[in-house]
Each structure stands twice: as C-alpha cells, then as structure tokens.
Design a protein around this motif. Sequence first.
Motif, PDB file in Angstrom:
ATOM      1  N   ALA A 144       0.822  -1.211   0.000  1.00  0.00           N
ATOM      2  CA  ALA A 144       0.000   0.000   0.000  1.00  0.00           C
ATOM      3  C   ALA A 144       0.849   1.250   0.000  1.00  0.00           C
ATOM      4  CB  ALA A 144      -0.922  -0.009   1.220  1.00  0.00           C
ATOM      5  N   GLN A 145       2.064   1.149   0.559  1.00  0.00           N
ATOM      6  CA  GLN A 145       2.886   2.351   0.605  1.00  0.00           C
ATOM      7  C   GLN A 145       3.363   2.781  -0.779  1.00  0.00           C
ATOM      8  OE1 GLN A 145       5.010   1.083   3.923  1.00  0.00           O
ATOM      9  NE2 GLN A 145       4.093   2.613   5.274  1.00  0.00           N
ATOM     10  N   SER A 146       3.278   1.856  -1.767  1.00  0.00           N
ATOM     11  CA  SER A 146       3.649   2.244  -3.127  1.00  0.00           C
ATOM     12  C   SER A 146       2.454   2.806  -3.892  1.00  0.00           C
ATOM     13  CB  SER A 146       4.232   1.039  -3.865  1.00  0.00           C
ATOM     14  OG  SER A 146       3.215   0.081  -4.042  1.00  0.00           O
ATOM     15  N   PHE A 147       1.298   2.887  -3.218  1.00  0.00           N
ATOM     16  CA  PHE A 147       0.090   3.377  -3.891  1.00  0.00           C
ATOM     17  C   PHE A 147       0.141   4.897  -4.069  1.00  0.00           C
ATOM     18  CE2 PHE A 147      -3.633   0.234  -3.588  1.00  0.00           C
ATOM     19  CZ  PHE A 147      -2.806  -0.806  -3.945  1.00  0.00           C
ATOM     20  N   GLY A 148      -0.118   5.360  -5.275  1.00  0.00           N
ATOM     21  CA  GLY A 148      -0.285   6.785  -5.514  1.00  0.00           C
ATOM     22  C   GLY A 148      -1.764   7.104  -5.612  1.00  0.00           C
ATOM     23  N   PHE A 320     -11.466  -6.476   7.972  1.00  0.00           N
ATOM     24  CA  PHE A 320     -10.651  -5.416   8.562  1.00  0.00           C
ATOM     25  C   PHE A 320      -9.387  -5.165   7.747  1.00  0.00           C
ATOM     26  CE2 PHE A 320     -12.970  -5.818  12.584  1.00  0.00           C
ATOM     27  CZ  PHE A 320     -12.922  -4.528  13.061  1.00  0.00           C
ATOM     28  N   VAL A 321      -8.974  -6.166   6.955  1.00  0.00           N
ATOM     29  CA  VAL A 321      -7.683  -6.063   6.277  1.00  0.00           C
ATOM     30  C   VAL A 321      -7.589  -4.857   5.346  1.00  0.00           C
ATOM     31  CG1 VAL A 321      -6.154  -7.204   4.636  1.00  0.00           C
ATOM     32  CG2 VAL A 321      -7.065  -8.460   6.563  1.00  0.00           C
ATOM     33  N   PRO A 322      -8.533  -4.674   4.427  1.00  0.00           N
ATOM     34  CA  PRO A 322      -8.417  -3.505   3.548  1.00  0.00           C
ATOM     35  C   PRO A 322      -8.429  -2.199   4.331  1.00  0.00           C
ATOM     36  CG  PRO A 322     -10.150  -4.965   2.774  1.00  0.00           C
ATOM     37  CD  PRO A 322      -9.717  -5.479   4.095  1.00  0.00           C
ATOM     38  N   LEU A 323      -9.195  -2.161   5.422  1.00  0.00           N
ATOM     39  CA  LEU A 323      -9.256  -0.933   6.213  1.00  0.00           C
ATOM     40  C   LEU A 323      -7.923  -0.656   6.880  1.00  0.00           C
ATOM     41  CD1 LEU A 323     -10.802   1.372   7.532  1.00  0.00           C
ATOM     42  CD2 LEU A 323     -11.376  -0.176   9.372  1.00  0.00           C
ATOM     43  N   LEU A 324      -7.359  -1.688   7.505  1.00  0.00           N
ATOM     44  CA  LEU A 324      -6.143  -1.463   8.285  1.00  0.00           C
ATOM     45  C   LEU A 324      -4.934  -1.245   7.396  1.00  0.00           C
ATOM     46  CD1 LEU A 324      -6.638  -4.077  11.111  1.00  0.00           C
ATOM     47  CD2 LEU A 324      -6.733  -1.609  11.289  1.00  0.00           C
ATOM     48  N   THR A 325      -4.868  -1.931   6.254  1.00  0.00           N
ATOM     49  CA  THR A 325      -3.665  -1.822   5.437  1.00  0.00           C
ATOM     50  C   THR A 325      -3.766  -0.710   4.411  1.00  0.00           C
ATOM     51  OG1 THR A 325      -4.520  -3.489   3.947  1.00  0.00           O
ATOM     52  CG2 THR A 325      -3.080  -4.240   5.700  1.00  0.00           C
ATOM     53  N   LEU A 326      -4.944  -0.503   3.853  1.00  0.00           N
ATOM     54  CA  LEU A 326      -5.083   0.480   2.777  1.00  0.00           C
ATOM     55  C   LEU A 326      -5.824   1.729   3.222  1.00  0.00           C
ATOM     56  CD1 LEU A 326      -6.178  -2.103   0.097  1.00  0.00           C
ATOM     57  CD2 LEU A 326      -3.910  -1.143   0.376  1.00  0.00           C
ATOM     58  N   GLY A 327      -6.519   1.633   4.337  1.00  0.00           N
ATOM     59  CA  GLY A 327      -7.301   2.773   4.789  1.00  0.00           C
ATOM     60  C   GLY A 327      -8.609   2.916   4.043  1.00  0.00           C
ATOM     61  N   ILE A 328      -8.963   1.889   3.287  1.00  0.00           N
ATOM     62  CA  ILE A 328     -10.193   1.943   2.515  1.00  0.00           C
ATOM     63  C   ILE A 328     -11.210   0.989   3.131  1.00  0.00           C
ATOM     64  CG2 ILE A 328     -11.222   1.628   0.238  1.00  0.00           C
ATOM     65  CD1 ILE A 328      -9.139   3.794   0.331  1.00  0.00           C
ATOM     66  N   PRO A 329     -12.322   1.505   3.645  1.00  0.00           N
ATOM     67  CA  PRO A 329     -13.336   0.605   4.178  1.00  0.00           C
ATOM     68  C   PRO A 329     -14.058  -0.099   3.039  1.00  0.00           C
ATOM     69  CG  PRO A 329     -14.141   2.847   4.225  1.00  0.00           C
ATOM     70  CD  PRO A 329     -12.735   2.906   3.705  1.00  0.00           C
ATOM     71  N   GLU A 330     -14.303  -1.378   3.211  1.00  0.00           N
ATOM     72  CA  GLU A 330     -14.952  -2.130   2.133  1.00  0.00           C
ATOM     73  C   GLU A 330     -16.385  -2.511   2.482  1.00  0.00           C
ATOM     74  OE1 GLU A 330     -13.477  -2.172  -0.560  1.00  0.00           O
ATOM     75  OE2 GLU A 330     -11.415  -2.884  -0.524  1.00  0.00           O
ATOM     76  N   THR A 331     -16.800  -2.308   3.702  1.00  0.00           N
ATOM     77  CA  THR A 331     -18.171  -2.631   4.087  1.00  0.00           C
ATOM     78  C   THR A 331     -18.723  -1.470   4.915  1.00  0.00           C
ATOM     79  OG1 THR A 331     -17.576  -3.599   6.203  1.00  0.00           O
ATOM     80  CG2 THR A 331     -17.515  -5.070   4.309  1.00  0.00           C
TER      81      THR A 331
END
Lengths: 507, 160
Positions: A144-148, A320-331
């Motif tokens: 995720a840290q490589s995400f622009g 919780f994974v997408p939220l915690l790692t990417l900061g994007i809530p999926e639900t």
Amino acid sequence: MTDLFANLGANLGLGLSVAASPQTVLWCLVGCLLGTLIGVLPGIGPVATIAMLLPVTFYLDPVSAIIMLAGIYYGAQYGGSTTAILMRLPGESSSVVTCLDGNAMARRGRAGAALAVAALSSFLAGTVATLLIALFSPSLTALAQSFGPAEYFSLMLLGMTGAVVLAHGSVPKAVAMVLLGLLLGLVGTDVESGMQRFTFGIPELADGIDFVPLAMGLFGLAEIIVNLERGVAKVDDVAAIGRLRPTREEMRAAVPAALRGTAVGSLLGLLPGGGAVLSAFAAYTLEKRLSPTPERFGTGAVEGVAAPEAANNAGAQTSFVPLLTLGIPETPVMALMVGAMMIHGIQPGPQVMTAQPALFWGLIASMWIGNLMLLVINLPLVGLWVRLLRVPYHLLFPAILLFCAIGVYSVHNSAFDVLLTALFGLVGYGLAKLKCEPAPLMLAFVLGPLMEENLRRALQLAHGDAGVFVRQPISLGLLLVTLALLLGAVLPAVRRVRAVAFAETDT
Amino acid sequence: MSVHTESAPETGRRATGPAVDLWAAGLFVATGTAWLGLAGGYAIGNAGRMGPGFFPALVAGLLLAVGAAIGGTALARGSERFEPFRLRPLAAVLGSVLVFGLAVDRLGLLLTAVLLVVIAGQSLPGGGLRQTLLLAAGLAAACWLLFIVLLGVPLEALPR
C-alpha cells in the motif's frame, strides 16, 4: 519465512500486551456485552448497533474506543445468530442462513447445542482469521505504501463496485445509492478551494454532514420505524434452550464444517463490498454439496450451523484487512469504523501500522480476545439475552430511541445533529419503501471526499490525462477487477446465481 | 441488513398503487438535477485543475443518468408496488426525535427525555398513558444518572 514468524510473534506480543491490559479487556467486554444486548434485539443488525453505540466510545482513548467498537461488532453478530437460532429471526443478513438449520435444530430440542456450535465455530474462525490478518497485513501494508492517488482512486472504485454487486436487490438502484452517498459526502467545505458546497447557508454543515447522525438515522431510526410498522414477532416463538453441550456426533460433523467455513469466509471477507452474506451462503452451499446426506440440510444439520457461522465470522475479521492496510473501508461496518477512527484523530491507512503499532496490533489481538470473550461470557449468559427478547417491544424501543438521541447529541453537543438524525431517519424509511439498500450509500458517503481528492491529485499530476489510470499497472489491475465484477453482475448467468443466492437467504 | 424488504408476492394487489421504481427514479433524477444545478454554480475548472464543481457535477450527472435508466426500465417492464404505509409509527418516532432536538437545549434532559418517550409511545395504539409515563420517568432518571452524572455529558438536567 522464519523471519516472518519471528516478527509475527513480536507483533502479536505487543498487541496482546495492549489488548490484555485490564482496562482494554474491560472495554472489550463492555463492547461485547452492549453489542450483544442491542444485537439480540430483533431486527437490529450490526450496522445499526454500531451506529447506536458509537457515541459511547467517544469518551475513551483511541485504542480503547476502537477495541470496544470491535467488541460491539462481534457482540452484535453473535446476538444476530442467537435470535436466528431461537426465533428464526435473523438479526442481520449474514445469519439468515443460520436460521435454516439452526432453528430446525432448536425445534428438535437442540437449541442449546446449536448455540454452542455457532459460538464455537465463530471462535475457531475468529482465531484462524486473526492469525491470517497478523501474518499478511505487514506485506499488504508495504504494498500500500507504493500506492499513488491513481491506485487509490481505482481501489475505491473497486470497493464501491463490490458494494453494488453484493447489495440486495437491483444493481442500478445500488449504483444510484452509491452516487447519492458520494454527493452527501461532498457537503461542506471543499478542502482545495475553501468553498462551501451544498451547505444551503447552514453554518452547521460547513464541516460536512457528520456521519453519526447519518448512520443513526439511516440504519437506527429507519429500522425501528419499519419494525414498528411491520409488528415484531411474538415472544412465544422463542425456543427453549436445553443442554448447551453438543453430542459427540454433532462435534464430529461440526469441526470439519467449521474449518471449511473458515477457509471460505476468510477468502470472501477480503472481497470489496464485504462478503459476509455471500460467504455464509457459499459455506452453506459447499457443505450441502460435500455432504453424503444433503437431504438433512434444512431439517437441523449441525454442519449447516457450523459452516456459515464460521464463514461469517472469518469474513467479519478479514474485512478489517483492507481498512487497516489500505485505509479503505470495504463494508458499511468498516465505514463506521473509519468514522470512529477519524473522530479520534486517526487517519486509517498504511501509516497506522508504523506510526501507531500499539493501536494496530492491539486491535488485531483484541479481535481474538473479543472472540474468546463471546465464548466465555456470552454462552453462559444466553438465558439472559433470551429473557431480554421477552421484554415487550413497546417498552424497549422508546429506551433505544432515547439513547440514540442523547448519543447523537453528545458527539458534538449539538442539537442540530439530533434534528439531522430525524431527517435521515425519514430518508432511510423512504429508501426502505423504495426498496433501496442504504449500505452502499453509507460506504460511498465515507469514501466521497477521499475519492475526489485522489481523482484530483491523480489528474493534476498527469496534467489532465485520464489515461494515467490504465497506465499504472496496479491501477489497471484494480480497474480490470472492477470491470469483471460489474460484468459479472450484469451477465445473465451470474445474475441468476445471485438471484438464487439472495432468494434463498431471504426465506 | 437485518430488515428484509422483499416480501412474498401478494397476488392481486401487485397491479395497483404507484410503482416503486418510478418513484425511486423520480427521486434520483430530481436529486441529480438539483445537485447538478448547484454544482454549476461552483467553478468547474478542467480535468488537470479541477474546481470545486467538477467532481460533484460528474457524480450528479451520473445519478441523473442512472435515475433516468431506472425510470425507463420501470416504464418498459413494470415494477413492483409499494408496501402499505402506516403513518403512525413514522410520525411518532420522527416526531419524538425532532422534539428532543428542538427542546433539549431549553428544557434540559429530564423533561425532554419524558417528552421523547411519551411521543414515541404513541406509535403503537393502545399503550396506557400511565404505563408510558412511568417508563418515561424511569428512563429519564436512568439517562440522567448514566449520561450526566457518570459520563459527564455537558447537558443541563433541568430547564434553564
């Protein structure tokens, strides 16, 4: 590989040292109890429960608050399963499948065993899923840290598409709900230009619509109104609990089913849009396929309780994974979590793990503690929850309403927010009548400002060339998955499967 | 969500009453149009330098289009009908919360809580007033203890 596990040990150790402190355990316990208390009430699902209890957590420090919210979430889910088994009344859509065999078991006098199997399967799934999260979060965070901005925009598009595809009912309406949510999320001051948008000159709206009144109105008030309108099930329908301990044969059937359910749920829970409903259904279908005696399903097969309960809990964890790692809530539940974190000044995203390791690993460890707590505390208390079901609704709902109103008020000491809640209650009721699912709206509401910001920055960096989204490989990959999901939802073959899936879960 | 709005087909009643999807489409088209109009009042800019109106206009335009598509489909293929409305629970629940919001800063928590419970109690026919008042008094006291005394919410207990 040994390195990975050594880190895992250190990280989980840190997490446990945070989560196992008496104070956090206390708040996790309070969360689990409150969550079960509200979640067990017929017709109030996890989203409504969390929305109602959010204000309570604002008095705590951030770590305790998030951990308590997680406890509320698990408690609400467990409460939903309890009513599903005892009253054939799913508290949430993901425990609909549990109704089928869980209630059948209850009617054969095995209610206690069904409740125990549900709790044990959930615990097993929660343990495995927690380990999976701890194992894979660090590498996802690195990615995720490589995400622009382009990657983030595409990712959010994927998340919303997932919410649309997995929503109940018509796909075009779910798309419209997403768009409506985006628009509501844009109310307030534009960060870049400082311009006030869509505030109608109301000063309270300058900071945007607060998400507590929105969630409380759309989910809490609207559900109460719909329940009152429809009438609540008679309390005589509550099955007697009987002995909790499952027989040896029941255990032998349940354990492999729970393990398979865990695998299904962990995978589907990662899906954008949250596969809780889907994973419970998929796990149930899988068991029915694998079983040498599929005709037992629906008449009280213990596998039909163990597998979906495990799947739905594993999915709840891995979402919780997408939220915690990417900061994007999926639900929608995760959208509420984001809101809660932001109120505590935490911006969810890959930086949480490095900047606030105590919070990150404490939350992960508390997931496991929350699951353990549900098992140790809730199972013996099941009789108490059942007695709660016997409290007449006309005494219960004014209390819930009053707590909601005070809760909303206390977030910002704002009477305006209470009025806003009533307004969104009306909107939520209208949407229910229009057969529009509010969950995608909630998700888009939280993502709206982020989406605009990332779109803006991505295009600014690319000097207005929209091709940037397909030139970056990660962004392109995310967009292709989005497209596949959308096509999948529209293609007739998949649409039939989807219709069958939701039809079966709606009975 | 826990509330399942899908219901078994009610034969014979489906053909009457306004179509759900047409109303939904109307709502989406109206909202899309209104927000598109508002967004037009803000600077749009261009893709490379978006003004505050760019993204809202894009989303509102999409909403308008999706709403129109839903309406078109409903006209062509028909749509399900509304479930019956009941005004009483709606008015009582919303009214009680509205009154709470309007009154709480002036009347204080105790009186406002009583008002909320009494108004909400009107949502079901036949609740005795005595029972409702007892419930209201009990809940008001409990909330005072929990929120003002224990949690320290800055709310007045009594009218100012």
